[in-house]
Design a protein around this motif. Structure first.
Motif: not given
Length: 512
Positions: A435-438, A479-492
């Motif tokens: 959300v906010g990055f699309t 600009n930057s996009i920051i994702l929580p690592r563990k959640e990003a890998l899990k949700q991929t």
């Protein structure tokens, strides 16, 4: 892009010298045929093109038609058809049909040269070759105003079409199938239509007919009419010699440096050129090319292959006092591995240099792998920047429509090392995580967690090795996009499933 013709004229029997000592192939050569048109066949290709903008999917299968002709070249017994690369590129099945016949024959693609837009086909059926005449290529360029005849199968009918024009110009031109380089081309004033691509262009002189080249493209401008282009037999012979020698296509001689014209007198004087001396300034050198070991930024090139270079970068063309051509022509006549000589003024000292030509790969490839490369993590889709990506995302006018940063890499970029790639964040797949990055799409990735990835594979390895709490992607315009690592890998995996994407990466990286 297709290629073509104009009103009538039927070539007669022909015989002409071939290049590099190549002998006509066995079988019925043109002097034994009643009509040179019989050497021309129609090509039917079923194509399935990769979609570099949506790299896990292919475009719908499509049908394409073009022209080819039997060529007498090389060893006796060679059974070759010559056509354009863009006619058979990405083809799942290629079929050919002889003039006046009802039967189609399966053809095999032997070799494709994308940057010169040429391809060699063969047909295994002996029946196909029965009575089929072979075209012998000329080794000489035509003269301006020579009348030429183009034979092919353009849109508007199923039978062969014969059209006529005159040679208007011979010069270096960008080939539409590969915008990243220019080669010699013959301009004719015959109209060029889809389906003509790959057809022979004949010139009649002293009662005989010679093939001077292959029809391949048109000048696509609204303010231009009847400007078509032929790939000269000189370029065709180079392609065939390369194929025979290496059993594959290796390419044409390339520079690995860019230059600036020196048409300003005071600037020439400041750089050490005397009155009456001419040359061009080396403004950049590709460090990954062989030029990086020989030339330096600031060198003034006085001669190439023993020929004086004008202040505009042109050299005398085919010995004519009133014809000049870009100096790249001299280098394009050479093969990969050949040596090119330069006379250079460096720090006001004249040097004689020799450079072994290598295959210079542009930073933005015109022939990237098929299937396309990609990597998805946390809904972020990354791809290497390539010419097909630009075309698929921005259309044929991508050089006008794409972001200026991408066009700079395409037009001016040079590899800093052999496997250098520009990584593009092509899109962000919608999910609660993104959300906010699309709204970020088609932007260049600059850094990941503070490091500059060398290429897409390096990015994959950096993501895999990361132990940080967050994945931080720095993209252009600060600009930057920051994702929580563990959640990003899990949700991929869930994001991939939602978007019907089979894998998080292309087949090239499945072991990474």
């Amino acid at each position: 892009m297709p290629a073509a013709k104009r009103p009538a004229a039927s070539p007669k029997e022909t015989r002409k010298k071939n290049a590099k000592g190549a002998a006509p192939a066995a079988g019925a050569c043109l002097e034994d045929a009643t009509n040179a048109n019989d050497a021309v066949v129609k090509v039917f290709a079923a194509v399935s093109e990769p979609n570099y903008a949506v790299p896990w999917a292919y475009k719908p299968q499509d049908a394409r038609t073009g022209t080819a002709f039997a060529v007498a070249w090389g060893k006796e017994g060679n059974q070759w058809l010559l056509t354009n690369a863009h006619v058979v590129r990405h083809a799942a099945v290629v079929q050919v049909r002889k003039r006046g016949d009802h039967q189609k024959f399966i053809a095999t693609v032997l070799c494709v040269g994308l940057d010169c837009d040429l391809a060699v086909l063969t047909v295994s059926s002996a029946k196909f070759w029965e009575g089929l005449p072979r075209v012998v290529l000329s080794v000489e360029l035509p003269k301006l105003q020579d009348e030429v005849t183009v034979v092919g199968y353009p849109i508007g009918g199923d039978n062969a079409c014969v059209t006529v024009g005159v040679v208007s110009r011979i010069d270096m031109q960008r080939y539409n199938v590969c915008w990243s380089r220019s080669l010699l081309a013959i301009q004719i004033d015959a109209a060029i239509n889809p389906g003509n691509s790959g057809g022979p262009c004949f010139h009649e002189e002293s009662g005989s007919v010679e093939c001077i080249g292959v029809a391949f493209q048109v000048l696509g401008r609204d303010d231009a009419e009847n400007i078509g282009y032929i790939i000269p037999s000189e370029v065709v012979n180079h392609f065939l010699v390369d194929y025979v020698k290496h059993k594959s296509y290796t390419g044409f001689g390339s520079c690995g440096f860019t230059v600036q014209a020196l048409e300003n007198g005071p600037m020439r004087h400041a750089l050490g050129l005397k009155n009456g001396e001419s040359g061009i300034l080396v403004r950049r050198v590709d460090p990954s090319s062989s030029a990086g070991k020989v030339l330096k930024k600031g060198d003034i090139i006085r001669k190439v292959q023993g020929q004086d270079i004008g202040d505009d970068g042109k050299v005398p063309f085919r010995g004519a006092r009133n014809e000049r051509i870009d100096f790249h022509y001299l280098i394009s006549k050479l093969f990969i591995g050949d040596t090119c000589s330069f006379q250079v003024l460096r720090d006001k000292h004249l040097l004689e240099l020799r450079m072994k030509l290598s295959a210079v790969r542009p930073l933005v490839l015109h022939d990237p792998p098929d299937p396309p490369k990609y990597f998805v993590v946390g809904g972020l889709v990354f791809v290497p920047l390539s010419e097909p990506f630009l075309m698929d995302d921005f259309g044929a006018d991508f050089h006008k429509q794409a972001p200026i940063g991408m066009i700079y890499h395409w037009a001016e970029g040079m590899r800093q090392f052999a496997d250098h790639e520009i990584i593009v964040l092509s899109q962000v797949l919608a999910s609660p995580l993104t959300v906010g990055f699309t709204d970020f799409y088609n932007v260049t990735l600059l850094k990941f967690n503070g490091q500059q990835p060398k290429n897409l594979e390096n990015l994959i390895n950096l993501v895999k090795a990361s132990k940080d709490e967050y994945l931080t992607f720095e993209i252009e315009r600060n600009n930057s996009i920051i994702l929580p690592r563990k959640e990003a890998l899990k949700q991929t995996a869930n994001i991939l499933k939602e978007n019907m994407i089979p894998h998080d990466r292309s087949v090239h990286y499945r072991r990474s």
